[in-house]
Design a protein around this motif. Sequence first.
Motif, PDB file in Angstrom:
ATOM      1  N   SER A   1      -5.517   9.065  -6.324  1.00  0.00           N
ATOM      2  CA  SER A   1      -4.401  10.002  -6.324  1.00  0.00           C
ATOM      3  C   SER A   1      -4.693  11.207  -5.445  1.00  0.00           C
ATOM      4  O   SER A   1      -3.840  11.666  -4.675  1.00  0.00           O
TER       5      SER A   1
ATOM      6  N   LEU B   1      -4.334  10.204  -1.780  1.00  0.00           N
ATOM      7  CA  LEU B   1      -2.927  10.077  -1.401  1.00  0.00           C
ATOM      8  C   LEU B   1      -2.277  11.448  -1.233  1.00  0.00           C
ATOM      9  O   LEU B   1      -1.521  11.685  -0.282  1.00  0.00           O
TER      10      LEU B   1
ATOM     11  N   GLN C   1      -0.658  13.163   2.175  1.00  0.00           N
ATOM     12  CA  GLN C   1       0.682  13.743   2.204  1.00  0.00           C
ATOM     13  C   GLN C   1       0.638  15.194   2.673  1.00  0.00           C
ATOM     14  O   GLN C   1       1.429  15.613   3.523  1.00  0.00           O
TER      15      GLN C   1
ATOM     16  N   PHE D   1      -0.382   1.086   0.448  1.00  0.00           N
ATOM     17  CA  PHE D   1      -0.090   2.463   0.035  1.00  0.00           C
ATOM     18  C   PHE D   1      -0.278   3.460   1.172  1.00  0.00           C
ATOM     19  O   PHE D   1       0.281   4.552   1.147  1.00  0.00           O
TER      20      PHE D   1
ATOM     21  N   LEU E   1       0.990   7.939   4.694  1.00  0.00           N
ATOM     22  CA  LEU E   1       1.425   7.205   3.511  1.00  0.00           C
ATOM     23  C   LEU E   1       2.202   5.972   3.937  1.00  0.00           C
ATOM     24  O   LEU E   1       2.916   5.980   4.941  1.00  0.00           O
TER      25      LEU E   1
ATOM     26  N   ARG F   1       5.334   1.206   1.259  1.00  0.00           N
ATOM     27  CA  ARG F   1       5.397   0.630  -0.085  1.00  0.00           C
ATOM     28  C   ARG F   1       5.762   1.698  -1.107  1.00  0.00           C
ATOM     29  O   ARG F   1       6.423   1.419  -2.109  1.00  0.00           O
ATOM     30  N   LEU F   2       5.336   2.928  -0.853  1.00  0.00           N
ATOM     31  CA  LEU F   2       5.656   4.024  -1.764  1.00  0.00           C
ATOM     32  C   LEU F   2       7.143   4.324  -1.777  1.00  0.00           C
ATOM     33  O   LEU F   2       7.677   4.812  -2.778  1.00  0.00           O
TER      34      LEU F   2
END
Length: 267
Positions: free
Chosen positions: A20, A23, A27, A60, A70, A73-74
């Motif tokens: 997390s 990711l 971002q 991902f 990113l 798929r998100l």
Amino acid sequence: MDADDSSDSPRRIKSIQTASAILEAIQHLEAPTFTDLCGEVDISKGTVHTYLETLESEGFITKSGNEYRLGVRLVTMGESVRNQTDIYRAGQDEVEKLAEKTGEWVHLTVECQGQEVTLYESSGDRAIAMDYHLRMRESPQYLYHTAAGKAMLACFDRDRVRELVNRQGFVQRTEKTITDLETLFEELDRIQTQGYAVNDEEEVRGMRSVGTAITGPDAAVCGAISVTAPTSRLSGDYFESEIPELVMEAANIIEVNLETAGVKQPR
């Protein structure tokens, strides 16, 4: 299982927390390199590389040259989350109608981990600051400096508000941003009395908004709806009475939609 075994907090799976964090770093940094990410997360370079390889293989994230982004798929996962959210299904049409009536930006938002997340928005034919409003979808906002956020805060008990503020602190966005707990509590009392909240250049200079909370069948707050426009258009009676009435009417309709969504009609 690499869980956090601290007896003072609930058990957590460390590997998921690390994924997390990576990711979120991708971002936040917008196309970071491997070196950039190693400086953001407190793990070895080899472990960072392993996580990146795994996240890429699962779709991902993507890698272009030496930059990470990113993955799409998100997007599909996010759409699934939104489509399964009751307030989105109940409020989408009302957001569109309110944007058409006012000609301005209308946002349907929810609270997530003490911050405001935009679930859906629509822009009327006079709406401005397109890039800014689209960026709002990419990162949560503090509840205390938006109209929708303050409307939701006003529904929380004061202990919860105090806990959120103590954890997050106050971030001053403009000279009008609320930066102390006493002023915030006074504002929340006013919102409870009048039924709606205002953001008078507290987030962006030159912009105002009006928002009100939306409650579900169990009377708990489940989101908020707001209208945002430049101060030159959102002023006087239009700002103080007309827009609040339209916003509260839209919220009421959404609440009725939520209330009746699961009600079976008699035969």
